[in-house]
Design an enzyme around this catalytic site. Structure first.
Site, PDB file in Angstrom:
ATOM      1  N   ASP A 266       0.631  -0.875   0.033  1.00 16.77           N
ATOM      2  CA  ASP A 266       0.108  -0.044   0.023  1.00 16.77           C
ATOM      3  C   ASP A 266       1.191   1.116   0.814  1.00 16.77           C
ATOM      4  O   ASP A 266       1.901   0.926   0.640  1.00 16.77           O
ATOM      5  CB  ASP A 266      -0.954  -0.217   1.115  1.00 16.77           C
ATOM      6  CG  ASP A 266      -2.125   0.895   1.409  1.00 16.77           C
ATOM      7  OD1 ASP A 266      -2.551   1.909  -0.334  1.00 16.77           O
ATOM      8  OD2 ASP A 266      -3.162   0.971   1.447  1.00 16.77           O
TER       9      ASP A 266
HETATM   10  C1  BGC Z   1      -5.240   3.469   0.069  1.00 16.97           C
HETATM   11  C2  BGC Z   1      -4.649   2.413  -1.333  1.00 16.97           C
HETATM   12  C3  BGC Z   1      -5.082   2.671  -2.473  1.00 16.97           C
HETATM   13  C4  BGC Z   1      -3.919   3.442  -2.877  1.00 16.97           C
HETATM   14  C5  BGC Z   1      -2.942   4.473  -3.680  1.00 16.97           C
HETATM   15  C6  BGC Z   1      -3.532   4.325  -0.048  1.00 16.97           C
HETATM   16  O1  BGC Z   1      -3.756   5.241   0.856  1.00 16.97           O
HETATM   17  O2  BGC Z   1      -5.076   2.838   1.240  1.00 16.97           O
HETATM   18  O3  BGC Z   1      -6.298   1.484  -1.167  1.00 16.97           O
HETATM   19  O4  BGC Z   1      -5.202   1.775  -3.243  1.00 16.97           O
HETATM   20  O5  BGC Z   1      -3.159   4.583  -1.317  1.00 16.97           O
HETATM   21  O6  BGC Z   1      -3.923   5.705  -3.959  1.00 16.97           O
END
Ligand code: BGC
Length: 739
Positions: A266
């Site tokens: 993530d």
């Molecule tokens: C989120 C993810 C997301 C990623 C990219 C993170 O803060 O938890 O679900 O895909 O950001 O935007």
């Protein structure tokens, strides 16, 4: 291309290149071989630096390919409800493109509420086409974290409280996406069930609960859906961050499930070089790029899996075995996506996609209560409709965190109603309260001016007077996408509706008893006025075609057939995580004390009557269930058993019913939930029509995870198959045995 031709072309091209002053013959990849060999071929031609480069981001959402070998970059996009707007190379702000306004599909909560696998397939294929058209080869979604608490700010992005249902719905979504040559990246693996302290909280959960509740949807995504990627979650498990978690990634995902795809962190979820190297992570995103809390820009070389990793290898402190494994997996993904010659070209923001979203919305909307058949709105007798509430006009596609969208358009509920019934009845609108007047995310603005100068009392007085004069009141309220509502990064503060909506609803129903409350949310809310208000609809976040879909259900063009995918508790302590636990935890520790007893499993165990049960959803017609029969009395271990039940549409309208199969283990050596969902079918029935619904299961539907044996076990003995219209409305049951 045959090898000889290839060499000839290579030589020819080489000589062309040398004309321009280069003397090296370019290296070509041999694409005539099977996938595994092609991966090895590419790997063997890559330098150490090229391999390292592949394992981490080069911008907010991309990572390098190998230009020298013609291997394209990898481009990621959120996910999961539409294709995110283009952002700047190294900033979250939108890039300001004018051709990136997408179709906003309904939130996954709504998709799951259709209980229709075909809808998941339609959703996946449609969003996959949009991703493909925008040249993204990894879609950051779908999300299948389990709905543990109604306060989790991100529940709207997930598929509810039941592992079986989530697993059934996620598989066609993934296949739909991936048939476009776009990898689905299932998230957030695992145990990311709260937003509070999400980067630091350590989740304590027993193995049984982990395997029975929190992992099955991921397992289905990987093994049945063939997901090409998975995203590690922010939180910790057993004291290790999940993005490089030995237990989750190495032991379970790779060894037990045989996952061959790519593990993507993530954004900002990587915290330890050694673990990032050794524990199964492949690609690092979002570290040190001002995405979360720190502020170095263009620091991609500083990523754990960048220069620091290269340095260790060069110093001989770690070998290249792990690196090669990571690159193999990334190459495989590239060969199956960007380098797949057969993939289609995709399509973007089309009418077909808007209609697909609308269909999903129509099927996902849940009719929770319909006393005196207040719905559908009877246009023969309704002259004046009062529409009240901020959510009747507020755009919901902007906000809520990473799933925020720049939608091509979004039809508000008020506009949908006006369009559908405006020529037949007078529609008067009053906002009633001010919730969130803002409307922007990373530079994408809703463009709505929701500023309001009047006082709360004035707004309320206006709503009451409008309600008094109308034949029916449609209150469109609920939550929104601002902080502490349905939004990433924070949890809700309570189960209650915000902005004093409860008070307003109670006042309105005093002056007009024909009131319908439409709850726009991805979460359960408390409804202290439930006995006073005859009509209640769960309206979710419905995307581009929101208002049209809602209007169709409210007037009865569409007969509702959605069912809840999570329990609406009367009060917070009717939920196990809150009754027994300390959600969201203390000192960065969160223990899942309720264990297996999540959602309806807790309500069943404690004999608590929910406000609305898991699986509940009404229709404008009625259904009658016959007696369920089993095709055998006794099941052997490798056998299957089929349950048949007749369902009749006894009303005057065509409709669809979700027939649910729950299994009860009458006696077991370990405590088990009273019943668990193990099958369902959505069946369309014309008025008066009867159909036999068949649901087949094998012993996996009877099994529990024995943590001592670390294995799934089906104990011989007596079971019951329960057929119901919801988890608390069991219509018929039949006993059977496992030999
Ligand atoms: C989120 C993810 C997301 C990623 C990219 C993170 O803060 O938890 O679900 O895909 O950001 O935007």
């Amino acid at each position: 291309m045959k090898k000889n031709t290839l060499i000839a072309v290579a030589l020819l091209f080489g000589s062309v290149v040398s004309v321009f002053g280069q003397n090296k013959v370019p290296v070509y990849l041999d694409d005539s071989k099977p996938l595994k060999e092609r991966v090895e071929d590419a790997l063997s031609k890559m330098t150490l630096e090229e391999k390292i480069a592949m394992c981490h981001a080069q911008s907010k959402f991309s990572s390098p390919g190998v230009p020298r070998l013609g291997i394209p970059e990898n481009w990621m996009t959120d996910g999961p409800h539409g294709i995110r707007t283009e952002v700047l190379w190294d900033e979250w702000s939108q890039a300001g493109w004018t051709n990136d306004s997408c179709t906003a599909f309904p939130a996954l909560t709504c998709l799951a509420a259709t209980w229709n696998r075909d809808m998941a397939s339609l959703y996946g294929n449609s969003i996959g086409q949009e991703a493909r058209y925008r040249n993204k080869n990894v879609l950051l979604g779908p999300g299948v974290n389990i709905y543990r608490s109604p306060l989790n700010g991100r529940n709207f992005e997930y598929m509810g409280e039941d592992p079986f249902l989530s697993g059934q719905m996620v598989v066609p979504y993934i296949k739909g996406v991936q048939q476009n040559g776009v990898a689905a990246c299932v998230k957030h693996f695992a145990l990311n069930n709260q937003e509070t302290d999400r980067n630091t909280v350590n989740v304590n959960v027993d193995d049984r609960t982990l395997y029975e509740i929190y992992l099955p949807a991921f397992k289905a995504a990987v093994q049945e859906g063939g997901a090409l990627a998975i995203m590690g979650s922010y939180n910790k498990y057993k004291g290790q961050q999940c993005c490089h978690n030995e237990f989750l990634l190495k032991d379970i995902l790779r060894k037990e499930w045989g996952f061959e795809g790519v593990v993507i962190s993530d954004w900002g979820g990587v915290h330890d070089l050694n673990q990032a190297i050794h524990n199964g992570l492949d690609m690092e995103f979002g570290t040190w790029t001002n995405g979360l809390s720190w502020g170095t820009s263009n620091a991609y070389d500083n990523y754990y899996l960048a220069q620091p990793y290269l340095k260790l290898i060069k110093e001989g402190k770690v070998g290249t075995e792990e690196l090669d494994e990571k690159v193999r997996r990334i190459l495989r993904l590239s060969f199956l996506t960007t380098m797949n010659r057969n993939r289609p070209f995709g399509s973007f923001a089309t009418k077909e996609h808007a209609l697909a979203g609308r269909k999903i919305a129509e099927e996902g909307i849940v009719l929770l209560q319909n006393k005196n058949n207040i719905l559908p709105i009877d246009l023969n007798i309704t002259k004046k409709v009062a529409v009240i509430g901020e959510n009747a006009i507020k755009m919901m596609t902007v906000g809520g965190g990473s799933s925020s969208l720049k939608a091509k358009y979004e039809v508000s509920p008020l506009d949908g109603l006006k369009k559908r019934i405006g020529s037949q009845a007078e529609i008067v609108y009053a906002r009633g309260y001010v919730g969130d007047a803002s409307g922007s995310y990373n530079g994408v603005v809703s463009g709505q001016n929701l500023a309001e100068k009047r006082s709360a009392a004035e707004l309320q007085a206006e709503a009451i007077s409008v309600a008094k004069s109308a034949d029916i009141v449609i209150f469109i309220g609920g939550l929104n996408k601002s902080d502490h509502q349905d939004a990433e990064g924070a949890d809700r503060k309570g189960l209650e509706l915000p902005y004093d909506q409860d008070k307003l609803v109670s006042e309105l129903v005093k002056v007009n008893k024909n009131l319908v409350f439409v709850n726009i949310s991805g979460n359960a809310v408390a409804m202290p006025w439930v006995n006073e208000v005859p009509g209640i609809v769960q309206g979710w976040f419905l995307g581009t075609e929101a208002g049209n879909a809602l209007a169709e259900v409210l007037v009865g063009d569409v007969n509702p057939s959605g069912k809840l995918t999570f329990t609406f508790p009367v009060k917070l302590t009717d939920n196990g995580a809150h009754a027994l636990g300390d959600f969201p935890g203390k000192n960065n520790e969160q223990t899942y004390r309720e264990g297996l007893f999540v959602g309806y499993r807790y309500a069943d165990k404690q004999k608590i009557k929910p406000l609305f049960s898991f699986g509940h959803g009404l229709s404008y017609t009625t259904f009658e269930y016959g007696k369920v029969t089993a095709d055998k009395k006794e099941l052997t271990a490798d056998d299957k058993i089929t349950f048949n039940v007749e369902v009749k549409n006894t009303g005057k309208r065509d409709g669809a019913e979700v027939v649910q199969l729950y299994i009860t283990d009458l006696k077991s050596s370990l405590p088990r939930p009273v019943k668990e969902l193990k099958g369902f079918e959505k069946v369309a029935l014309k008025a008066g029509e009867t159909k036999t619904v068949s649901i087949t299961v094998d012993k996996s539907a009877l099994s529990f995870f024995d943590d001592k044996k670390h294995a799934w076990v089906a104990e011989p003995g007596d079971f019951e198959a329960l057929i119901g219209a919801s988890s608390s409305d069991i219509k018929t049951k039949v006993a059977f045995k496992l030999k």
